[in-house]
Scaffold this active site. Structure first.
Site, mmCIF file in Angstrom:
data_model
loop_
_atom_site.group_PDB
_atom_site.id
_atom_site.type_symbol
_atom_site.label_atom_id
_atom_site.label_comp_id
_atom_site.label_asym_id
_atom_site.label_seq_id
_atom_site.Cartn_x
_atom_site.Cartn_y
_atom_site.Cartn_z
ATOM 1 N N CYS A 477 -70.909 12.524 16.274
ATOM 2 C CA CYS A 477 -71.215 11.208 16.824
ATOM 3 C C CYS A 477 -70.999 11.114 18.341
ATOM 4 O O CYS A 477 -71.352 10.141 18.954
ATOM 5 C CB CYS A 477 -70.348 10.171 16.107
ATOM 6 S SG CYS A 477 -71.049 8.541 16.029
ATOM 7 N N ASP A 478 -70.433 12.120 18.933
ATOM 8 C CA ASP A 478 -70.225 12.143 20.379
ATOM 9 C C ASP A 478 -70.441 13.564 20.843
ATOM 10 O O ASP A 478 -69.523 14.361 20.776
ATOM 11 C CB ASP A 478 -68.777 11.806 20.762
ATOM 12 C CG ASP A 478 -68.299 10.546 20.133
ATOM 13 O OD1 ASP A 478 -67.627 10.643 19.106
ATOM 14 O OD2 ASP A 478 -68.595 9.482 20.675
ATOM 15 N N PRO A 479 -71.603 13.905 21.310
ATOM 16 C CA PRO A 479 -71.758 15.283 21.781
ATOM 17 C C PRO A 479 -71.025 15.460 23.110
ATOM 18 O O PRO A 479 -71.609 15.590 24.160
ATOM 19 C CB PRO A 479 -73.272 15.435 21.911
ATOM 20 C CG PRO A 479 -73.800 14.066 22.056
ATOM 21 C CD PRO A 479 -72.807 13.122 21.466
ATOM 22 N N MET A 480 -69.697 15.436 23.007
ATOM 23 C CA MET A 480 -68.860 15.639 24.197
ATOM 24 C C MET A 480 -68.728 17.126 24.383
ATOM 25 O O MET A 480 -67.741 17.735 23.989
ATOM 26 C CB MET A 480 -67.506 15.002 23.955
ATOM 27 C CG MET A 480 -67.625 13.505 23.895
ATOM 28 S SD MET A 480 -66.056 12.763 23.549
ATOM 29 C CE MET A 480 -66.450 11.071 23.939
ATOM 30 N N LYS A 601 -69.827 1.586 20.425
ATOM 31 C CA LYS A 601 -69.252 2.902 20.176
ATOM 32 C C LYS A 601 -68.112 3.200 21.129
ATOM 33 O O LYS A 601 -67.123 3.831 20.762
ATOM 34 C CB LYS A 601 -70.366 3.930 20.375
ATOM 35 C CG LYS A 601 -70.017 5.322 20.187
ATOM 36 C CD LYS A 601 -70.522 5.750 18.849
ATOM 37 C CE LYS A 601 -69.874 7.043 18.441
ATOM 38 N NZ LYS A 601 -69.160 7.713 19.440
#
Lengths: 792, 792
Positions: A477-480, A601
């Protein structure tokens, strides 16, 4: 006007200008198509390659779908030009490309077809699109009715865009013997190794007609002339020129010239799609058109019927009647349909992301649990012996991991017990745990128990010295992608999610008579939660992670990305947050993330690159992962609120997520209430003007979690090992609801009512009081009457 | 009407409808732009990435350019809407997007700028585009003149498309301090390793104005409204709404509202292009606009001037005056410009194909020989110790071999001596042969002699047992990627070309005092020619090759691809064909490949895949390598005809290749005569209707070979070690030509005349007879008067 049809089979729009992007989608096993009210094909994709059969007029990047997509005049679409041969007047249905506002207009998004009705110049044009159950092709009906009291001389021109198929080889011509247009293209390849892949592609595009046209045009440029697409020169003439295309952009236009008496109706039917060769097209023609003309079966109508049946199989396991009629409409009709789409097609990809594949199939537990079961086994057979799950699940032998699946993410293991638990709740099928499947890197068979235990151990090991889980190039959910690529950075969310996965796995093991394992993971969950509270609690909420350079982020001192929803929602589930922390984080979310359009988000949205966080911070503020109302994440937060009994908060946020029929809300979002999009535009406090807009993307893991919120939370009708546990969490202003719950084959007619005479919720089955609220010994195919008394 | 301007600086078109794709191109060191007469930007590309700054409105595949490209309403472009504020009438310059046919219209394609003049409603709109010498940006002037006898209230709206910049992050707004629009985008990346590459990209798009606009719009959708691009709703209103774009497609539109007196002129200037950040845009503004406004230098006008000078440096080494005025115009003005473009920019790629790089620089031998010299050394420094040349030459440290350069081709070595020979002819600089350069896989320095000798030995070894050269996955001009990928198939053309390369190299070695090496390669050439005649002569012409499975193809028994031009043309050069064979193959070419539009590459065009030949057979019949009049190949054939003295045949075919001003011919080809395209559509005998059309692609290795045809063939003014050899091959109906030849710094004014008093050509320099026809001892900067008497 925007409204649901009376039979709830359609959602309708009665002007093409008030909601210009309004759209509906259809899918089958091989393709999906997303059509908008003006005739544009928002997205169309099929698997396997070549992916498209109707192209942009220039070289288009082949994309699946794009958020908040703009249109352009030559965007792929399906239209019908109508010309009055006496007056010379021209308009087009549904609206593009001529853009004449018709006298009456309806766009009806149905469950198994999409319908437009246009009245103009005393003519009624009805267009409908359906699909067959399996083949990637479109079934179109175009019906023309003369509403005027006089004879009419008309030409109608069904216009199917084909576009720029290939820079290498493209052509098109009308084939008398097929009664249709065939456009040919060669998919380019550079390396000879790729030839084997492309040589069998369906890279022809055809348009078949059930009635012989008066004329046709296959050359886009010749068709348009100087008039251009809003007023093609070719239809200014009497007859289309029967042209062909030789390394020119093809188009598929037919002309039907006719005289119609007052009240007369004529219906034309078309099939538009891809094929490998003309033999295949001829076969399609015979199957759908010929038999009918020869007096045999109507293959076309049969295919429409089969498709309607196929879609209707996607029923959920609850039918509700609540004080909120719009909730009822969405939950009874559209939510299971969207969930079914995901589970049935795996989003039309051959290498779904592992987390998506597991969650989409979690949703199938409510609809077709046998498919969910098979999918879990497929996923586990691609696990490594080490316990690690791959980034994507390969569904076809020729598939390979593409795009984002080539970037290592560390969260895939947590979804195994979490998604499996729903399957077990619904089916009580604990035999799945004893199934023996191989590994990606070993033929040796091990039980599902062993597989998932290894996944849990992998999570236990993939941690730093503090006990926090590594993030590598990303988690869910977070392409960090730059937090931890050096091997040090950790994910706050993933550590919390790991604690939750341990708890769920412990529960399953306990019920599955693996008490020792259960004990191990309960202990591990406690230890993990302790570590979480030690390193990640920021005082009012949980941090999102810690970078390779030991910078904690998602905390109060950050200017942007100060608070993330995911660690908060999951901390409610994992038990990390005690009551005091729960209260604080719920308050922080309310103040910083809640908006009129849902929970964001993260906030504030990043407005520029933060190099130690990476890609998410490059996304547009308020979109996708960067501060959107990202419904998938919001659904978890709501699920967490139900888990801690925050029923009022939970329902308020749930209601914001569900698209409703409120006209103002629909206009704001720009979307009909037929699906939950993956996001509504966020960054509400930064850019209020654009906040709330729908992404228009219907692929999202949100849907099964909304269903779980309804089943496990709002209506409290979750399965357990013993039976059906009844524990509703209705908002306090609801006096009564009825729910029809299909559970393990039994049908329960449940009436939930406020009752000032009870102190706690009381459950009665066929009049008999159930002490612990768990309805046991249900018989498949039997019906039960359940009364639930809820304290006022 | 279509015509050259009087000063030959422009080619002009006076209606946008008679030649709708008419176009011109400009380039500088960093970008190229190809504009058409209606305002569409046919192609625009810059290096390095991101490649584009003006995008298609939807996600567009980033392509350099495409053959015979179609347009669409929203194709990227530069336009000016004009509104009469009194009548409300709207039109647009140059023609799109409104498509009102103006009263007068001129599209002038110049050498250093492109100009449109539109008269409509008694207004004159003049638009011109130029580039700076180095920066990738566009310099636009828009001049409005009131031609009417009354005051006019007008709004003009310069409209620069920006389009769909990025699905990840795009926005745009007007910046008061910059007096312009700045649109921002983030180039997406998936893997963190790619971030370093994209973080410094110029992915902003700006439009700077030298005059403050009355209003603006930056939001494409808001601008268009329901009116759409032919009639934008925003310009129906009084003032643009000063909107912005937040994750919406940006556009750059300005409004200038003014009252103009009779005869009044107003000029507006704009700069449109990419930048990394606002600081850079501000810097550009100061350099081009501010100083002028502050009374200093006019940076804008200066840049235009510099650019004109830059382009004018691209002069060739001959100026001709012949009985064919159109030939004169093309050869004196446009041909060297196109050649200069290739040599100067290497086609805007950072990894040019080795054969292209060598041939483009061969052309530079005529213009800037020092650049050609450096390029040869660069290429050789990337050769392997084995003698093999790579598929592409890396020109920047970050570049890598892309696309077709990843597919192994076996022809690259042959181009080394062939291209170098022109450099030596022009310069006599044999010192280049003694330059010492390293190898790709060794730091050890070796002389250019040694390098090229190794390349020749590599060709000698890369052969089968018969002595025929392997083709692997392709050779030049025919990506026949499946003839020899199993390691057995051979190329007929390449074997012949190898013989020719050996001869050229032997000649060079001899002149360079390497007699032994010369001897070796003369012998090798003879042996190779013998092998060619043994295995490839089919009776009337030479075969194209032999597949992995030993199938000879390009022969009389083939139904498609029966004859290929390349083996024929090169057999004239290599000496393989004796007089009898020459006669036969020339006859076969005439009968089977010659068309009214030139010589086809092969015939009949393949209409379906031939799996043992591969990719070329998948191309559209008559396009690119599959049967087009592929000018590069045709030029070699013509060069071969001159080599064997077939001067009438040669000139006839040369003339067909050169675009001329004949209106019917221009309409057929669909292109103004300002460049030679890479092909004219072929398959003349199969699809006559489409034959002759221009590809509109101006990147082609054709141009230096046409120049060699002129220098070495038609005018016979080739350099040799001793001096300038005069050996013209004028067509017999030419009575007189004059040529100004710049050669090694000397200027020769050459008059060639038919003279019935001579039996063979006689050469006189400053009145003195030159016995062997070789003018020796020329002094740099000196001028010479040369008379050439040619037998009648």
């Amino acid at each position: 006007m925007i409204r649901a049809s009376e039979d709830n089979e359609y959602y309708e729009l009665t002007s093409p200008t008030i909601l210009p992007k309004a759209s509906g989608f259809l899918w089958n096993e091989k393709m999906m198509i997303h059509m908008n009210c003006r005739g544009y094909a928002v997205a169309q994709f099929m698997q396997p390659e070549p992916g498209k059969y109707s192209y942009a007029p220039n070289l288009e990047a082949k994309t699946f779908m794009q958020p908040e997509q703009p249109y352009y005049a030559h965007h792929p679409g399906r239209f019908v030009y109508v010309k009055d041969e006496v007056s010379g007047e021209i308009f087009s249905a549904p609206y593009e490309p001529v853009r004449v506002l018709p006298d009456k207009y309806t766009f009806s998004v149905g469950k198994h077809n999409i319908v437009w009705k246009i009245e103009h110049h005393e003519l009624l044009i009805e267009m409908s699109l359906s699909l067959p159950k399996e083949d990637p092709m479109e079934l179109w009906r175009v019906k023309v009715t003369n509403l005027s009291p006089k004879n009419r001389k008309l030409s109608i021109y069904p216009y199917f865009t084909v576009g720029y198929m290939s820079w290498m080889n493209q052509s098109g011509e009308y084939k008398e013997d097929l009664q249709g247009i065939v456009c040919s293209a060669i998919t380019p390849y550079q390396k000879y190794q790729d030839y084997e892949k492309i040589k069998n592609l369906k890279d022809k595009t055809f348009l078949l007609a059930d009635q012989e046209p008066s004329a046709w045009e296959v050359n886009q440029e010749a068709f348009e002339g100087e008039g251009g697409i809003p007023s093609p020169s070719a239809i200014r003439g009497e007859m289309l020129q029967k042209g062909e295309s030789r390394y020119e952009s093809p188009v598929a236009v037919l002309q039907y010239r006719s005289e119609m008496e007052p009240g007369e109706e004529r219906e034309y039917r078309f099939i538009f799609g891809p094929a490998h060769d003309e033999a295949e097209i001829d076969q399609i023609r015979r199957q759908y058109f010929i038999d009918k003309n020869a007096g045999g079966q109507d293959g076309f109508a049969l295919a429409e019927l089969e498709y309607a049946e196929y879609v209707s199989e996607g029923r959920g396991c609850i039918e509700i009647q609540t004080p909120d009629a719009d909730l009822d409409n969405f939950v009874n009709h559209w939510l299971p349909r969207q969930m079914y789409y995901h589970g049935q097609t795996n989003r039309l990809t051959t290498d779904p992301q592992t987390r998506n594949y597991l969650q989409d199939n979690m949703g199938m537990s409510y609809i077709k649990p046998e498919m969910a079961r098979a999918a879990f086994l497929t996923a586990l057979s691609q696990q490594e012996v080490s316990g690690a799950m791959p980034d994507g699940i390969i569904l076809h032998k020729d598939a390979e991991l593409k795009y984002i699946n080539q970037v290592p993410h560390t969260d895939h293991c947590v979804w195994l017990p979490i998604c499996l638990s729903t399957y077990l709740d619904e089916t009580n099928d604990f035999t799945i745990l004893e199934e023996r499947v191989p590994f990606a890197d070993s033929e040796e068979l091990e039980s599902v128990f062993e597989h998932i235990t290894r996944a849990m151990h992998w999570l236990m090991k993939d941690r730093d010295e503090r006990g926090l889980n590594f993030i590598n190039q990303g988690d869910w959910c977070d392409p960090m992608n730059m937090v931890g690529y050096k091997g040090k950075g950790v994910s706050g969310w993933l550590t919390i999610a790991t604690a939750y996965a341990f708890i769920i796995w412990a529960d399953i093991c306990e019920k599955g008579d693996r008490v020792n394992i259960a004990e191990e993971f309960r202990l591990a969950a406690d230890e993990t939660n302790a570590v979480v509270n030690q390193y990640l609690w920021d005082g009012e909420w949980y941090a999102r992670g810690i970078t390779d350079d030991n910078v904690v982020f998602g905390i109060s001192k950050d200017q942007e990305g100060r608070i993330f929803i995911n660690p908060q929602g999951w901390a409610l589930l994992s038990g990390a947050a005690d009551e005091e922390k729960q209260e604080k984080l719920i308050q922080a979310v309310k103040e910083q993330l809640e908006t009129p359009y849902g929970v964001e988000k993260l906030a504030p949205s990043f407005t520029s690159m933060r190099e130690d966080v990476g890609r998410v911070t490059q996304k547009h503020p308020g979109t996708a992962e960067n501060g959107a109302v990202y419904n998938h994440a919001a659904a978890f937060y709501i699920y967490g609120l139900y888990a801690v009994g925050e029923k009022e908060n939970a329902y308020r946020l749930l209601r914001k997520m569900l698209p409703g029929p409120d006209a103002e809300d629909i206009l704001r979002r720009g979307q009909l209430p037929v699906f939950i999009p993956n996001y509504y535009r966020g960054a509400y406090r930064q850019f209020p003007h654009t906040a709330g807009r729908s992404s228009h993307l219907f692929n999202t893991g949100t849907v099964p979690w909304v269903y779980r919120c309804l089943i496990d939370g709002l209506f409290g009708l979750q399965g357990t090992k013993e039976g059906l546990q009844v524990k509703p969490q209705l908002p306090s202003n609801w006096q009564e609801v009825t729910v029809k719950r299909i559970f393990r084959g039994a049908v329960l007619h449940i009436d939930m009512k406020r009752n000032s005479g009870v102190a706690t919720t009381e459950v009665y089955v066929n009049g008999k009081y159930i002490e612990d609220g768990i309805i046991k010994d249900l018989k498949s195919a039997a019906e039960y009457k359940v009364l639930v008394k809820i304290p006022s």
